[in-house]
Design a protein around this motif. Structure first.
Motif, mmCIF file in Angstrom:
data_model
loop_
_atom_site.group_PDB
_atom_site.id
_atom_site.type_symbol
_atom_site.label_atom_id
_atom_site.label_comp_id
_atom_site.label_asym_id
_atom_site.label_seq_id
_atom_site.Cartn_x
_atom_site.Cartn_y
_atom_site.Cartn_z
ATOM 1 N N ARG A 200 -23.504 5.648 14.170
ATOM 2 C CA ARG A 200 -23.264 5.678 15.474
ATOM 3 C C ARG A 200 -22.486 4.504 15.843
ATOM 4 O O ARG A 200 -22.708 3.454 15.363
ATOM 5 N N ASP A 201 -21.517 4.787 16.816
ATOM 6 C CA ASP A 201 -20.675 3.859 17.408
ATOM 7 C C ASP A 201 -21.295 2.744 18.238
ATOM 8 O O ASP A 201 -21.828 3.303 19.341
ATOM 9 N N ASP A 202 -21.410 1.558 17.894
ATOM 10 C CA ASP A 202 -22.159 0.507 18.601
ATOM 11 C C ASP A 202 -21.795 0.422 20.142
ATOM 12 O O ASP A 202 -22.165 0.021 21.060
ATOM 13 N N ALA A 203 -20.268 0.685 20.005
ATOM 14 C CA ALA A 203 -19.609 0.282 21.688
ATOM 15 C C ALA A 203 -19.807 1.638 22.483
ATOM 16 O O ALA A 203 -20.074 1.269 23.653
ATOM 17 N N THR A 204 -19.414 2.839 21.762
ATOM 18 C CA THR A 204 -19.535 4.082 22.590
ATOM 19 C C THR A 204 -20.808 4.905 22.529
ATOM 20 O O THR A 204 -20.987 5.790 23.326
ATOM 21 N N GLY A 205 -21.588 4.510 21.461
ATOM 22 C CA GLY A 205 -22.752 5.393 21.613
ATOM 23 C C GLY A 205 -22.461 6.746 20.499
ATOM 24 O O GLY A 205 -23.252 7.797 20.329
ATOM 25 N N GLU A 206 -21.202 6.964 20.200
ATOM 26 C CA GLU A 206 -20.763 8.275 19.718
ATOM 27 C C GLU A 206 -21.349 8.361 18.503
ATOM 28 O O GLU A 206 -21.480 7.481 17.385
ATOM 29 N N ARG B 174 -21.440 10.074 14.584
ATOM 30 C CA ARG B 174 -20.434 10.435 13.638
ATOM 31 C C ARG B 174 -20.861 10.948 12.432
ATOM 32 O O ARG B 174 -21.895 10.350 12.013
ATOM 33 N N ARG C 19 -28.469 15.740 18.394
ATOM 34 C CA ARG C 19 -28.135 15.615 19.718
ATOM 35 C C ARG C 19 -28.805 16.450 20.790
ATOM 36 O O ARG C 19 -28.288 17.481 21.246
ATOM 37 N N GLN D 209 -27.450 12.095 26.005
ATOM 38 C CA GLN D 209 -26.124 11.595 25.981
ATOM 39 C C GLN D 209 -25.348 12.470 25.090
ATOM 40 O O GLN D 209 -25.783 12.687 23.865
ATOM 41 N N ASN D 210 -24.131 13.047 25.340
ATOM 42 C CA ASN D 210 -23.415 13.954 24.546
ATOM 43 C C ASN D 210 -24.269 15.242 23.870
ATOM 44 O O ASN D 210 -24.148 15.232 22.489
ATOM 45 N N GLN E 239 -12.585 5.125 10.565
ATOM 46 C CA GLN E 239 -13.739 4.586 11.067
ATOM 47 C C GLN E 239 -14.811 4.454 9.827
ATOM 48 O O GLN E 239 -15.461 3.228 10.211
#
Length: 331
Positions: free
Chosen positions: A180-186, A188, A241, A246-247, A321
């Protein structure tokens, strides 16, 4: 102990085993067939542990090598193997691991519809048959391969000859590795969680049996429509998800049979459905809510081609990434 000497060339049908020829041609049509002197025939001697070591040493070497793969393909059916062929041909530098839950790879592509032999592919899927040298009858708008097993066995043999491909069959994917991207929450997808299929089927009958893992930069899932192992990655993504978050990701559910709509939709819709996860073949019908196509196989092959394209187009970004997370492949 010297290994057996086995020599085979395209020019000769004589196999030499310890200098005792086995001739595979009938020499005289009017005489009894005799391919070898079977009375004096004998295999070279071997110790049982030699066989065990020959198998296990290679398998565990492969497990070590492919623990860090470039691409993992989940499902060795017609879409997954078509994608593997295109990827391995175009990127010999890739390490490509194929995970197949069944002992026998090939998915539902050993027969045509209703257990019939012939395999129908609508044009232009015949171009992929030309690529892998599978003969067919041209019927105008479609072509017919005399037996679906001819297509599958040819495709499988070509894929497995690539030195950068390893098939792990009788192996199930039990979960996905996520980042999980710490900045965007995305969220992967960065690999798969595996176990022997027989273990995966018996978690309810035994105590905890922990899995193994394979890291990779892109997962390509081609596990087919819903079933015991079908649509696995799509279903797992939905639970990762859930609706209302979110998403969120929600399955559309495969619709009824419409050949004309289904095949176009599957090929055109093949894509990266989540960062690091490409979905192709009939699993995509569960994602998008598209129709099933039934006993016509062109979309399976060309969805595999489209999936390979999608993997190649997203690979560099996902690799970058992953290299920034836990040390990447160099950890």
């Amino acid at each position: 102990m010297a290994p057996p000497t086995l020599v085979q060339t395209q020019q000769s049908s004589v196999l030499h085993l310890d200098n005792k020829p086995i001739n595979l041609d009938v020499q005289d049509a009017n005489a009894p067939a005799s391919f070898a002197d079977w009375d004096s025939f004998k295999f070279t001697p071997i110790r049982e542990s030699t066989v065990s070591r020959a198998m296990t040493s290679r398998y565990f070497a492969d497990m070590d090598k492919f623990a860090e793969s470039d691409v993992v393909i989940v499902g060795a059916g017609s879409a997954g193997l078509s994608a593997a062929y295109v990827l391995a041909k175009n990127r010999p530098d890739f390490k490509i691991a194929i995970i197949e839950a069944s002992v026998s790879p090939g998915g539902g592509c050993w027969l045509g519809g209703q257990l019939f032999s012939a395999m129908v592919l609508r044009k232009p899927a015949n171009l992929f048959l030309d690529e892998i040298d599978v003969p067919y009858e041209d019927e105008g708008d479609y072509v017919v391969v005399k037996h679906a097993a001819l297509f599958m066995s040819t495709l499988m043999s070509k894929v497995l000859q690539f030195p950068n491909v390893k098939l792990f069959n009788a192996t199930a994917v039990e979960d996905l590795i996520t980042r999980r991207d710490d900045a965007t929450g995305e969220l992967r997808i960065a690999g798969v969680v595996t176990n022997w299929t027989l273990v995966a089927l018996n978690h309810d009958t035994q105590s905890c049996m922990d899995p193994n893992t394979i890291n990779c930069n892109v997962v390509l899932s081609t596990t087919g429509h819903d079933g015991p192992f079908g649509a696995f990655c799509a279903k797992r993504l939905q639970s990762l998800r859930p609706k209302g978050t979110q998403n969120s990701f929600e399955l559309g559910g495969m619709r009824g049979l419409d050949m004309n709509k289904a095949e176009d939709a599957i090929v055109k819709g093949t894509r990266e459905v989540a960062p690091g996860l490409v979905i192709a073949g009939m699993e995509l019908a569960e994602v998008d809510g598209s129709n099933r196509m039934g006993p016509t196989f062109g979309a399976m092959a060309l969805s595999g081609v489209k999936a390979a394209e999608s993997v190649l187009n997203t690979y560099d970004l996902r690799k970058q990434q992953n290299e920034q997370c836990y040390g990447g492949a160099n950890a």
